[in-house]
Design a protein around this motif. Structure first.
Motif, PDB file in Angstrom:
ATOM      1  N   ARG A 178      -8.721  -8.185  -4.007  1.00 28.90           N
ATOM      2  CA  ARG A 178      -8.006  -7.322  -5.122  1.00 28.90           C
ATOM      3  C   ARG A 178      -7.427  -6.018  -4.296  1.00 28.90           C
ATOM      4  O   ARG A 178      -8.202  -5.510  -3.389  1.00 28.90           O
ATOM      5  CB  ARG A 178      -9.175  -6.858  -5.897  1.00 28.90           C
ATOM      6  N   LEU A 179      -6.136  -5.944  -4.580  1.00 28.44           N
ATOM      7  CA  LEU A 179      -5.573  -4.593  -4.081  1.00 28.44           C
ATOM      8  C   LEU A 179      -5.187  -3.662  -5.284  1.00 28.44           C
ATOM      9  O   LEU A 179      -4.520  -3.842  -6.057  1.00 28.44           O
ATOM     10  CB  LEU A 179      -4.172  -5.130  -3.501  1.00 28.44           C
ATOM     11  N   TYR A 180      -5.825  -2.698  -5.477  1.00 30.63           N
ATOM     12  CA  TYR A 180      -5.779  -1.971  -6.603  1.00 30.63           C
ATOM     13  C   TYR A 180      -4.760  -0.931  -6.288  1.00 30.63           C
ATOM     14  O   TYR A 180      -4.555  -0.431  -5.441  1.00 30.63           O
ATOM     15  CB  TYR A 180      -7.328  -0.957  -6.680  1.00 30.63           C
ATOM     16  N   GLY A 181      -4.238  -0.359  -7.613  1.00 29.45           N
ATOM     17  CA  GLY A 181      -3.276   0.690  -7.643  1.00 29.45           C
ATOM     18  C   GLY A 181      -1.954   0.096  -8.613  1.00 29.45           C
ATOM     19  O   GLY A 181      -2.015  -0.843  -8.707  1.00 29.45           O
ATOM     20  N   ARG A 182      -1.444   1.391  -8.967  1.00 30.11           N
ATOM     21  CA  ARG A 182      -0.400   0.987 -10.106  1.00 30.11           C
ATOM     22  C   ARG A 182       0.853   0.366  -9.593  1.00 30.11           C
ATOM     23  O   ARG A 182       1.266   0.743  -8.584  1.00 30.11           O
ATOM     24  CB  ARG A 182       0.120   2.326 -10.505  1.00 30.11           C
ATOM     25  N   GLY A 183       1.149  -0.583  -9.959  1.00 30.33           N
ATOM     26  CA  GLY A 183       2.702  -1.277  -9.891  1.00 30.33           C
ATOM     27  C   GLY A 183       2.388  -2.497  -8.730  1.00 30.33           C
ATOM     28  O   GLY A 183       3.519  -3.236  -8.494  1.00 30.33           O
ATOM     29  N   GLY A 184       1.184  -2.540  -8.177  1.00 32.01           N
ATOM     30  CA  GLY A 184       1.077  -3.795  -7.128  1.00 32.01           C
ATOM     31  C   GLY A 184       1.493  -4.921  -7.796  1.00 32.01           C
ATOM     32  O   GLY A 184       2.070  -5.972  -7.201  1.00 32.01           O
ATOM     33  N   ALA A 185       0.693  -5.313  -8.947  1.00 28.48           N
ATOM     34  CA  ALA A 185       0.730  -6.572  -9.595  1.00 28.48           C
ATOM     35  C   ALA A 185       2.108  -6.628 -10.510  1.00 28.48           C
ATOM     36  O   ALA A 185       2.538  -7.595 -10.706  1.00 28.48           O
ATOM     37  CB  ALA A 185      -0.524  -6.962 -10.260  1.00 28.48           C
ATOM     38  N   GLU A 225       0.802  -1.241  -0.077  1.00 29.60           N
ATOM     39  CA  GLU A 225      -0.046  -0.060   0.136  1.00 29.60           C
ATOM     40  C   GLU A 225       0.970   1.198  -0.089  1.00 29.60           C
ATOM     41  O   GLU A 225       0.379   2.092  -0.749  1.00 29.60           O
ATOM     42  CB  GLU A 225      -0.941  -0.018   1.218  1.00 29.60           C
ATOM     43  N   ARG A 226       1.936   1.370   0.861  1.00 30.35           N
ATOM     44  CA  ARG A 226       2.974   2.353   0.660  1.00 30.35           C
ATOM     45  C   ARG A 226       3.388   2.481  -0.485  1.00 30.35           C
ATOM     46  O   ARG A 226       3.736   3.783  -1.046  1.00 30.35           O
ATOM     47  CB  ARG A 226       3.999   2.237   1.767  1.00 30.35           C
ATOM     48  N   TYR A 227       3.854   1.300  -1.315  1.00 31.37           N
ATOM     49  CA  TYR A 227       4.702   1.374  -2.564  1.00 31.37           C
ATOM     50  C   TYR A 227       3.764   1.997  -3.495  1.00 31.37           C
ATOM     51  O   TYR A 227       4.223   2.834  -4.531  1.00 31.37           O
ATOM     52  CB  TYR A 227       4.908  -0.333  -2.851  1.00 31.37           C
ATOM     53  N   ILE A 228       2.211   1.557  -3.576  1.00 32.00           N
ATOM     54  CA  ILE A 228       1.377   1.784  -4.535  1.00 32.00           C
ATOM     55  C   ILE A 228       1.444   3.337  -4.448  1.00 32.00           C
ATOM     56  O   ILE A 228       1.330   4.048  -5.576  1.00 32.00           O
ATOM     57  CB  ILE A 228       0.174   1.151  -4.595  1.00 32.00           C
ATOM     58  N   ALA A 229       1.410   4.104  -3.515  1.00 27.87           N
ATOM     59  CA  ALA A 229       1.458   5.504  -3.228  1.00 27.87           C
ATOM     60  C   ALA A 229       2.598   6.316  -4.144  1.00 27.87           C
ATOM     61  O   ALA A 229       2.299   7.530  -4.049  1.00 27.87           O
ATOM     62  CB  ALA A 229       1.100   5.722  -1.873  1.00 27.87           C
ATOM     63  N   ILE A 230       3.413   5.440  -4.068  1.00 23.38           N
ATOM     64  CA  ILE A 230       4.579   6.213  -4.846  1.00 23.38           C
ATOM     65  C   ILE A 230       4.631   6.318  -6.344  1.00 23.38           C
ATOM     66  O   ILE A 230       4.503   5.134  -7.019  1.00 23.38           O
ATOM     67  CB  ILE A 230       5.797   5.604  -4.242  1.00 23.38           C
ATOM     68  N   PRO A 231       4.651   7.487  -6.867  1.00 22.24           N
ATOM     69  CA  PRO A 231       4.272   7.679  -8.269  1.00 22.24           C
ATOM     70  C   PRO A 231       5.742   7.499  -9.233  1.00 22.24           C
ATOM     71  O   PRO A 231       6.352   8.057  -9.800  1.00 22.24           O
ATOM     72  CB  PRO A 231       3.797   8.894  -8.708  1.00 22.24           C
ATOM     73  N   ALA A 232       6.294   6.226  -8.834  1.00 23.40           N
ATOM     74  CA  ALA A 232       7.606   5.839  -9.321  1.00 23.40           C
ATOM     75  C   ALA A 232       7.700   5.297 -10.892  1.00 23.40           C
ATOM     76  O   ALA A 232       8.007   4.229 -11.292  1.00 23.40           O
ATOM     77  CB  ALA A 232       8.314   4.508  -8.586  1.00 23.40           C
TER      78      ALA A 232
END
Length: 478
Positions: A128-135, A23-30
Motif C-alpha cells: 500500500r502506498l498511502y496518500g491523495r491521488g496516487g490511486a 511519492e513526489r506527486y502525492i506530496a503536491i496538493p494539486a
C-alpha cells in the motif's frame, strides 16, 4: 512479444522510477479547480503537470513527442503522441488511434486520516502506498508509459498511441471537451480507449468496468433573514431555513426509502446487467465492501445482487456539503439566516444528466415553501456510460492477459462512480472499443481518508495494458 520480459521491465520501472515519482506527486496538493478556485495562482496543478510531463520526456520511448496543451482560462492537458512501433500494422495502413487516459488533479484532503498518514504525506506500507491521488489517478500516466516502454523493449508492437492526462476530472472535466476540440484531427480515428481511472472488486485479477453512473451536482440555498436572531425571539414565527430545505429535499427524494423522485433520474436496468450483478455477488459472496458500518446499521438493500445494482444502476442522492451551520461546539441558540446544501445525484448509466438536472432544478426552485428565497446554483452534470459488447479479439486478449498476469480469468462489474471523459469519447467515436479498469479496490478509499494505491496490483495491471496494446496492433484487420 516476450511476456516474461514485459513483467521484468515493468517491475523494474515501478521499483526504480514510478514509486519515487508517485511519492513526489502525492506530496503536491494539486486540488481540482472545484476545490481551489485560484488553482492557476496557487500553482499546484502546474507543479504536477511539470513533474509528470518531465518524467515522460525522460523515458526511452521511441517515436514519442510530449507537449502541454494550454487554453486560456482552462487547466492544462498533457498530450503524448507515440508513433506506431514494431512488426504490427505499418504506419498508414490502419489510421486508428489508441487513446490512453488519466488525470492528475485531486480531491480535497478530508478528515479521518490514521495516525502517521495524511493526504500529502506519501507512506509505503507493504503493497500500500498511502496518500491523495496516487490511486485516483496519478499512477495512470506512469503506468501507461511503462506499458508502452515495455512493449517496445520486449519485441512487441503497438499502433499509434495518444496519451491524454487532464487536470479537471475531479471537477467533472469541464475543460476536457475544449481540449478535445483543440486537438481536432490529432485525435485521429479512435479505435480503442484505455482508461485507468476506475476500480476493481478484488486484487487477484483484472476487472473490466462495464458501466459508469452519471452525475448531477447542484447547490441548494434557502435564505430566510438577513442576520441571525436569538432563537427565543424568532423561532416559531420565522421559519427555519433548514426545515424549508428539508421540505424541498422531500420533493426529490423519499426520505423513508431513499428512492429518488426525479423521473428523469430513473431508468430500466438491462437484463444482462442484472445477470452480471448476480454473478458478481456470487463470486464475491456479497457486495465486496463492508464500508466500516457503525453499530448495527442496515444497508439499504439486503440482497447482495440488489445492493450491487443499487450502487451501479439506480439513482441516489447524497448531501456532500453544507454552509450556514456552525460547528456544534460553537453553535449558539440562534435562528440561522440561511442553509446551503451541496447535492450529489448519481444517475443510472443510461439516464440523461441534462434532463435530470433540468427536472431537479425545477422541482427545487418552483413554488418555494412559504415564499422563501430559494436558489439552485452551481449546477454541473455528466452523463454515465454503458459499455457495448467487446469485439472478439479484445475479449480474448483481455482474458488471456488476466490469466497470464494474475492467474485468474478477467471479471466484469459495473462501477458506481463517474468518468465524464468516457461518455464524451463514446459519443464522438461510437464504434470504439473501451478498456476501462483501475486500481480502486477494497479499502482503497478514493476521495476519502487513507486513500492508497495497491502497488503489486498496479504493477500487474500495467502488464495487462502492455498485452492489450500488442494485441491491438496485431489483431486481424478486415
Amino acid at each position: 512479444m516476450d511476456a516474461d520480459g514485459v513483467a521484468t521491465s515493468i517491475a523494474a520501472c515501478w521499483r526504480d522510477e514510478i514509486i519515487p515519482e508517485l511519492e513526489r506527486y502525492i506530496a503536491i496538493p494539486a486540488l481540482s479547480p472545484s476545490f481551489d478556485a485560484d488553482w492557476a495562482a496557487t500553482g499546484h496543478i502546474e507543479a504536477a503537470i511539470q513533474q509528470v510531463s518531465a518524467w515522460i520526456e525522460s523515458r526511452p520511448v521511441v517515436g514519442a513527442t510530449v507537449e502541454v496543451q494550454r487554453l486560456p482560462g482552462r487547466t492544462p492537458l498533457i498530450v503524448v503522441e507515440v508513433e506506431p512501433f514494431g512488426m504490427g500494422v505499418p504506419a498508414g495502413d490502419d489510421p486508428s488511434t489508441v487513446v490512453l487516459y488519466g488525470h492528475l488533479d485531486k480531491q480535497p484532503e478530508m478528515t479521518g486520516w490514521k495516525d502517521g498518514l495524511g493526504p500529502w504525506t506519501p507512506v509505503r506500507d507493504g503493497d500500500r502506498l498511502y496518500g491523495r491521488g496516487g490511486a485516483d489517478d496519478g499512477y495512470a500516466a506512469f503506468a501507461s508509459l511503462a506499458a508502452i516502454e515495455a512493449v517496445q523493449a520486449c519485441g512487441g508492437s503497438h499502433g499509434r498511441c495518444l496519451l491524454l492526462i487532464e487536470a479537471s476530472e475531479e471537477s467533472g472535466s469541464p475543460d476536457l471537451m475544449h481540449h478535445l476540440d483543440a486537438l481536432g484531427d490529432r485525435l485521429g480515428d479512435v479505435g480503442l480507449l484505455v482508461c485507468l481511472d476506475s476500480g476493481c472488486a478484488t486484487y487477484d485479477t483484472m476487472w473490466l468496468t462495464t458501466s459508469l453512473r452519471g452525475l448531477v451536482e447542484a447547490t441548494l440555498r434557502v435564505d430566510v433573514i438577513a442576520e441571525g436572531w436569538h432563537s427565543g425571539m424568532a423561532s416559531g414565527l420565522v421559519p427555519s431555513s433548514f426545515r424549508l430545505a428539508r421540505i424541498l429535499l422531500d420533493r426529490i427524494e423519499d426520505s423513508a426509502t431513499g428512492a429518488v423522485l426525479v423521473a428523469a433520474a430513473n431508468a430500466d436496468i438491462p437484463p444482462h446487467r442484472v445477470a452480471e450483478a448476480g454473478a458478481m455477488a456470487e463470486l464475491l459472496g456479497g457486495t465486496g465492501e463492508d464500508f466500516g458500518l457503525i453499530g448495527d446499521l442496515q444497508l439499504m438493500a439486503e440482497d447482495p445482487a440488489q445492493g450491487l445494482l443499487a450502487r451501479t444502476w439506480r439513482p441516489a442522492l447524497s448531501v456532500v456539503g453544507a454552509e450556514g451551520l456552525p460547528p456544534v461546539a460553537s453553535a449558539g441558540n440562534v435562528l440561522r439566516p440561511f442553509t446551503a446544501l451541496k447535492l450529489s445525484l448519481r444517475l443510472p448509466p443510461s439516464a440523461s444528466s441534462e434532463a435530470a438536472a433540468a427536472e431537479l432544478v425545477g422541482l427545487l426552485s418552483s413554488d418555494p415553501p412559504l415564499q422563501a428565497s430559494v436558489s439552485v446554483d452551481d449546477v454541473e452534470c455528466a452523463d454515465g456510460w454503458d459499455a457495448a459488447d467487446l469485439s472478439p479479439w479484445l475479449a480474448e486478449a483481455l482474458n488471456d492477459s488476466a490469466l497470464r498476469r494474475f492467474g485468474q480469468p478477467m471479471q466484469l462489474f459495473g462501477e458506481g462512480g463517474s468518468i465524464p471523459f468516457i461518455a464524451m469519447l463514446g459519443g464522438m467515436f461510437p464504434e470504439a472499443q473501451f478498456v476501462v479498469t483501475g486500481v480502486l479496490g477494497p479499502e482503497s478509499n478514493a476521495h476519502g481518508p487513507n486513500e492508497f494505491l495497491h502497488v503489486a496490483y498496479a504493477e500487474k495491471l500495467t502488464g495487462c495494458i502492455a498485452d492489450i496494446l500488442d494485441a491491438e496492433a496485431t489483431r486481424p484487420r478486415t
